[in-house]
Design an enzyme around this catalytic site. Structure first.
Site, short mmCIF file in Angstrom:
data_model
loop_
_atom_site.label_atom_id
_atom_site.label_comp_id
_atom_site.label_asym_id
_atom_site.label_seq_id
_atom_site.Cartn_x
_atom_site.Cartn_y
_atom_site.Cartn_z
N THR A 273 -20.41 41.82 70.43
CA THR A 273 -20.11 41.80 71.62
C THR A 273 -20.65 40.47 72.13
O THR A 273 -21.37 39.85 71.55
CB THR A 273 -20.93 43.14 72.61
OG1 THR A 273 -20.71 44.19 72.06
CG2 THR A 273 -20.77 42.89 73.93
N GLU B 255 -16.02 45.62 70.32
CA GLU B 255 -16.73 46.94 69.95
C GLU B 255 -17.22 46.25 68.67
O GLU B 255 -18.21 45.36 68.58
CB GLU B 255 -15.97 47.93 69.71
CG GLU B 255 -16.97 49.16 69.54
CD GLU B 255 -17.62 49.50 68.44
OE1 GLU B 255 -18.65 50.18 68.62
OE2 GLU B 255 -17.34 49.32 67.46
N GLY C 40 -25.11 43.92 71.01
CA GLY C 40 -26.04 44.56 70.22
C GLY C 40 -26.01 46.06 70.24
O GLY C 40 -26.96 46.62 69.67
#
Length: 596
Positions: free
Chosen positions: A418, A438, A503
């Protein structure tokens, strides 16, 4: 963290000795590399990051995950553009130079503070499930969940992209620059070429086998069958053509016509794993304005995106529970402080797994989850001396009248890839936006020069557990739950911090830790982002390998935790707002802050 500091120092100084040192300690075969000839401003930003200092400015600031993107935003802000204008330039460049993380084929959540009105607005540009998607999309013929990458790679995992619509919606509300001009930096880089960054080269090499499955993707990332190399010049004329169409016709050029047809064709003909996205899904997509979720912490208020994001709720729960404890007195090196933070996180994640999903499809106790009395009752569970033996969801009050639904705990998988953008403009507007496709490289499918998301795998692969429905189960038109946590922190109604991170589900821990480090432990914002990570979601304490976080391993074990040292590659970008502006970029990645 040593290799990151050396790498950024090498980029700033350009010295052979620094380059050699950085290459010697770079992980997973990556090299520190260099960008093209860099400007004095970029060199100064890299040097500040390496030294643990924020970049300071008076009027405007942008922090983003790649120097090219930060420079594009800076150009817009320097010319008098708003934060919304700059975001369009930043995002379109990121989709080119950092394509593994975000882009036109993905989605985003945007938090906006409006200087003129004092209001915080959140826009939901999250992807939606195709109308033809069935709840069992990610199950085999026996009703068992597919293996993650069997679900991800190909068309099956692709949701309707939201990013192009979000760019246009934000610009229409808050932009003032000429729309076509905002695409010029990305178009120029796509047509003239850009140098492949060390991070992109390393990730391509690691994922080469999956990227090779689809001809268009392989041709771009694996020219002549080999992964693109650090420093190689990469051109993307197809992406330039897509951007020209958007610049000329607006977001409608993406959601209908040739670009939309190319997207649908790529998804529905993906060899071995086709999907069900249709032209109708694209034509029906729209951005939603959602109520901001705001939670008090000390004398601050942290505001962010509500459902379908779990980010603001879960970060808010963690901070809200910790309000009762004096973390400042304990300090950053205290195992007791990290016991409180870790178990507050575990309690918040228990609620997240049970209750949080797209509130357009399932009842979500949004207000109840962050109500002061509820958080106070959950905080009482932290009063012991050892790690909680187990954590379970609480019983927050639901926002609607009637029967409380019975829900089972979620089983979705979120892997990190991301990007986050923080911007403050010269008018005092503040933007915090987290944006994603994603997993790294998304579905590994390309159309129009950009990668398509695999966002549907953020749904739970199971629909029920022991006959009880899971809130985050897949449904046609539904938006999958996210952990993205773009935040604007206020004090007395005025913004003092814009922050967020990539993350996966660890985003929540990264953002909460950084706010605590800044608000409680007196670190400057650059130091707060660089502070080693300790993240606990489900019981195991993840400690950032190779950092001082590992020094707490024994103490945390004695408190009853299982610990695990591992890489925790956040990508935090933040701007502190006070007398002036202080910008910070995560030393674990290639981003910078630029201001003026």
């Amino acid at each position: 963290m040593k290799y990151l500091i050396l790498a950024t120092a090498a980029l700033a100084a350009g010295s052979a000795a620094a380059q050699e040192a950085a290459d010697a300690v770079a992980p997973e075969g990556a090299t520190a590399g260099t960008f093209e000839t860099i400007s004095p401003e970029v060199a100064a930003a890299l040097e500040a990051k390496a030294a643990g200092r924020p970049v300071e400015a008076e009027n405007w600031m942008v922090a983003a995950a790649n120097p090219h993107a930060a420079e594009a935003g800076a150009t817009v802000l320097r010319a008098g553009g708003t934060a919304a204008d700059a975001m369009v330039a930043v995002q379109t460049v990121l989709g080119l130079v950092e394509p593994q993380s975000s882009g036109l084929g993905g989605g985003a959540f945007l938090v906006w503070y409006d200087a003129a009105t004092g209001e915080v607005t959140t826009l939901d540009g999250r992807e939606t499930a195709p109308l033809a998607a069935v709840p069992t999309l990610f199950q085999d013929e026996d009703g068992e969940p597919l293996e993650f990458f069997d679900a991800v790679v190909g068309g099956r995992s692709v949701g309707t992209p939201g990013t192009p619509a979000l760019l246009e919606a934000a610009h229409r509300r808050w932009g003032q620059a000429n729309w076509p001009s905002l695409f010029e930096p990305a178009i120029r880089l796509a047509e003239e070429g850009f140098a492949v960054s060390p991070r992109l080269a390393g990730l391509v090499e690691r994922d080469a086998e999956r990227l090779a499955r689809f001809p268009a993707t392989a041709a771009y990332f694996l020219p002549e069958g080999e992964p693109v190399q650090d420093g190689a010049t990469l051109l993307n004329p197809a992406y330039a053509a897509t951007l020209r169409a958007l610049a000329r016709e607006g977001a409608g050029a993406f959601y209908s016509g040739p670009i939309a047809a190319e997207i649908v064709h790529a998804v529905t003909t993906a060899e071995g794993n086709p999907g069900v996205l249709s032209a109708t899904d694209l034509a029906l997509y729209h951005v939603k304005e959602r109520p901001a979720v705001c939670v008090a912490y000390r004398d601050f208020e942290a505001c962010g995106m509500g459902p379908p994001s779990s980010g603001a709720l879960t970060v808010g729960q963690i901070l809200g529970m910790l309000n009762a404890y004096d973390l400042a007195a304990l300090g950053a090196d205290s195992a007791e402080a990290w016991r409180l933070i870790g178990d507050a996180s575990r309690l918040a994640f228990a609620d997240r797994g049970r209750y949080m999903a797209d509130s357009d499809f399932v009842p979500v106790p949004t207000h109840g989850l962050v109500a002061a009395d509820y958080l106070a009752s959950r905080a009482e569970l932290l009063q012991g001396d050892d790690a909680l033996p187990e954590t379970a969801p609480g019983s927050p009050e639901f926002d609607h009248a009637g029967l409380v639904p019975e829900l089972a705990d979620d089983e979705s998988i979120e892997l990190p890839s991301t990007s986050h953008i923080s911007i403050v403009d010269s008018y005092g507007n503040v933007l915090s936006m987290t944006t994603t496709i994603e997993n790294a490289f998304g579905a590994r499918l390309m159309a129009g020069g950009f990668l398509l998301n695999n966002e549907l795998t953020d749904f739970s692969f199971r629909t029920h557990a022991n006959g009880v429905p899971i809130a985050n189960r897949l449904a046609p038109g539904k938006r999958p739950r996210s952990s993205m946590a773009p935040a604007i922190v206020l004090r007395e109604g005025k913004p003092v911090l814009a922050i967020g991170s990539p993350g996966g589900s660890r985003i929540i821990g990264y953002v909460a830790k950084s706010i605590i480090a800044w608000a409680d432990w007196g670190l400057n914002i650059q130091e707060a982002l660089a502070l080693p990570h300790l993240v606990n979601r489900f019981g195991t304490y993840d400690l950032e390998a190779g950092t001082s976080a590992e020094d707490l391993s024994e103490a945390l074990t004695e408190l009853g935790y299982e610990v695990n040292a591992r890489d925790l590659t956040s990508g935090l970008h933040a701007i502190e707002i006070g007398e002036g502006l202080k910008g910070a970029a995560d030393p674990r990645r290639e981003g910078i802050a630029l201001g003026g």
